[in-house]
Write a protein that holds these residues in place. Sequence first.
Motif, PDB file in Angstrom:
ATOM      1  N   LEU A 211      10.202  10.425   0.221  1.00 27.19           N
ATOM      2  CA  LEU A 211      11.240   9.641  -0.455  1.00 27.19           C
ATOM      3  C   LEU A 211      10.632   8.697  -1.488  1.00 27.19           C
ATOM      4  N   LEU A 212       9.508   8.094  -1.136  1.00 24.04           N
ATOM      5  CA  LEU A 212       8.873   7.143  -2.040  1.00 24.04           C
ATOM      6  C   LEU A 212       8.266   7.827  -3.260  1.00 24.04           C
TER       7      LEU A 212
ATOM      8  N   SER B 230       0.824  -1.211   0.000  1.00 24.52           N
ATOM      9  CA  SER B 230       0.000   0.000   0.000  1.00 24.52           C
ATOM     10  C   SER B 230       0.856   1.258   0.000  1.00 24.52           C
ATOM     11  N   LEU B 231       1.954   1.237   0.732  1.00 26.70           N
ATOM     12  CA  LEU B 231       2.878   2.375   0.709  1.00 26.70           C
ATOM     13  C   LEU B 231       3.385   2.635  -0.704  1.00 26.70           C
TER      14      LEU B 231
ATOM     15  N   THR C 279      14.547   7.554  -8.185  1.00 25.21           N
ATOM     16  CA  THR C 279      15.263   6.540  -7.401  1.00 25.21           C
ATOM     17  C   THR C 279      15.250   5.217  -8.156  1.00 25.21           C
ATOM     18  N   PRO C 280      16.417   4.606  -8.369  1.00 22.64           N
ATOM     19  CA  PRO C 280      16.454   3.349  -9.139  1.00 22.64           C
ATOM     20  C   PRO C 280      15.725   2.222  -8.402  1.00 22.64           C
TER      21      PRO C 280
ATOM     22  N   ALA D  15      10.248   2.289   2.328  1.00 21.92           N
ATOM     23  CA  ALA D  15       9.029   1.659   2.834  1.00 21.92           C
ATOM     24  C   ALA D  15       9.359   0.543   3.809  1.00 21.92           C
ATOM     25  N   ILE D  16      10.331  -0.317   3.457  1.00 21.28           N
ATOM     26  CA  ILE D  16      10.708  -1.441   4.323  1.00 21.28           C
ATOM     27  C   ILE D  16      11.295  -0.922   5.630  1.00 21.28           C
TER      28      ILE D  16
END
Length: 718
Positions: A508-509, A440-441, A514-515, A523-524
């Motif tokens: 950030l997401l 979901s993130l 971001t590769p 997220a993790i």
Amino acid sequence: MAQVSPAPVPPGGRILVAYTVSPVTPLAAPPAPALASPFDALNPEQRTAVMHGDGPLLVVAGAGSGKTMMLAARLARLVLDGADPRRILLLSFSRRAAAEMERRAGRVLHQALGLRSTLRPPELPWCGTFHSVAARLLREHADSLGLCEDFSVIDRSDAEELLALVRTRLGLHDSERRFPLARTALAMLSRTLNSAQPLGQVLAAHYPWCAEWQPELERLFAAYTEAKQTQRVLDYDDLLLYWQLAVQEPAIARAMGARFDHVLVDEYQDTNRLQALILHALKPDGRGVTVVGDDAQAIYGFRAADVDNLLEFPQRFTPPARMLMLERNYRSTQPLLAAANAVIAQASRRFAKTLWSDKASSHKPQLVHVADEADQARWVADAVLRQREEGTKLTQQAVLFRTSHHSAALELELARRRIPFVKFGGLRFLEAAHVKDAVSLLRWTHNLRCRLAGFRVARLASGIGPAAAMQLLDAMDASADPGAALLAWQPPPRARADWADLRETLALLMQRDTPWPAAIAPAITWLQAQLPRLHGDDAPVRSADLAQLARLAAGYRGREHFLTELTLDPPEASSDEAGAPHRDEDYLILSTIHSAKGQEWHSVHVLNVVDGCMPADLATGSAAEIDEERRLLYVAMTRAQERLHLLLPQRFHVTQQRAWGSRHLYAARSRFIPSALDGLFDHVAPQAPSADGDAGAPLPRIDLAARLKARGGLPGAS
């Protein structure tokens, strides 16, 4: 036809017209053949156990040795010898197992007594689990025990909620340092009660990070007990605790014990300390007691089961209880049993026995060496399809694993190939709450208009409830730039600290440059930090799930591809597309080893038979823990009837890298299969796939050293 002849005239009497009938062919049906005795199929060792008298008896029944049939036959023998079925207590460890035992025992009684199929066999009113029998006895003796007959029994979730309320009322939720959550505290209390150990000892052994809170925990548990008593409720553990406290009173123990002439206990290796104390209080001299179990299958130590209850049973009585061994196996081939015997023979404490079978086979169990978890998943999928083509249905094959998340890569591989499966022993990987949170993130930050994902993610922050989450989503919907609205949103005061961390992660997401798969890392990282708050004692296992998700992400081109493939064809959707288990004609079995106990399949694959997974790296703190891990592998091996494959991945990729790379850790073969046992296995090393193009063409021979020397050791023009 029957011949009719007149009867003779009685002397001095009137002539009576009477006839006698002498049959020419029999009119009556021939006598029904005698029913076969249910004891005819028993082997000598089983028959000895069945015919045993009233003294205490321990039957050590190896895997696949027909112990359920033996126990049912013993019960039938007792009834035939005059025992009242209403005075026989038959104990098992699940409602399903108890119902199956009652059904089998009833069938054997039915056959032994020669009853017609339309007649009901004698009933066994005291066949059940320890907990169900405890509830019944406590109600019957409620007046003597100071209990109300109408007490309620609450389940785990209700107990956790009540404990949480007590925890809050005592102000333990406002501690400046981390105090155990209600779920963790309830697990501590459960282990303390069922193991009959002091709280301090349990904390030191299993919850060392909570040892400093022992006084507060004791206060919490006392208040929790008072709350239950005020509300007239007993939780799951109270049933055994109250029963054990009751039989500490000699008069009550005699009264409860006197109502049963015989007590038969199945799976005795899985009893905890409380259950053993109850049994010995009911029948202190052991008269009429029969327990059946296998120390080699004692794998529930995490539930406070104590294998010493079985190992020490004979010496609990004077004279010692009789012990019988059932070593003939009706399930597996002899080569499989030879390997399993060798594995369990390394255990430090056990009843020495050697399982044997008259099922010969030229197939040894296999040790399958694969490169990594992805290669393992491909090999298993290939193998189960190959065996299916050879005539072994998918339902006759099983894949077993130590922990639920070990099957994650395999589930995705099965989904990709549309191989239907059913998983036991935990949710499917993508159905687990914390995995859904991670997806979901990613989905929300990829598509900010996705309210479903946003509603789930926003509520992960402490202090944000449904109303606040809806306000955020409404503001984003009303804005032309939902990303800016998201980052500018002001949460309720109580949520500001947690929301600030989540907002940083979301920012950030949302970065598109971001590769992949490094883009999944924020997220993790954020979710792993929330796991202790969200899931309490389950945090380590769930953290491993999230790390596995990061590994799986490497197999996709980018975030959009990853999310699309998981949405269109997740493991559960694949099974549904092919037909759910109740509609599909065939499906593969996936199961944790704990959930597979008592089951059997033609072919069994065991994943990750390497140190760190088997034994698990968190279960090597003592010799007893290592022995239980060895028994776990033994249980997995003895589920197989004909084929056994132990998978050995050589490396596991590391996910905590700045950008996704090939950094990995090498895995050693499980210590439970030392090189001395190599002769008992066939070793399989899958061939590497051939390269694309003309793989067979010879390559030109060049002298790199001469070329470099000609350039003076410096790079030249390309």
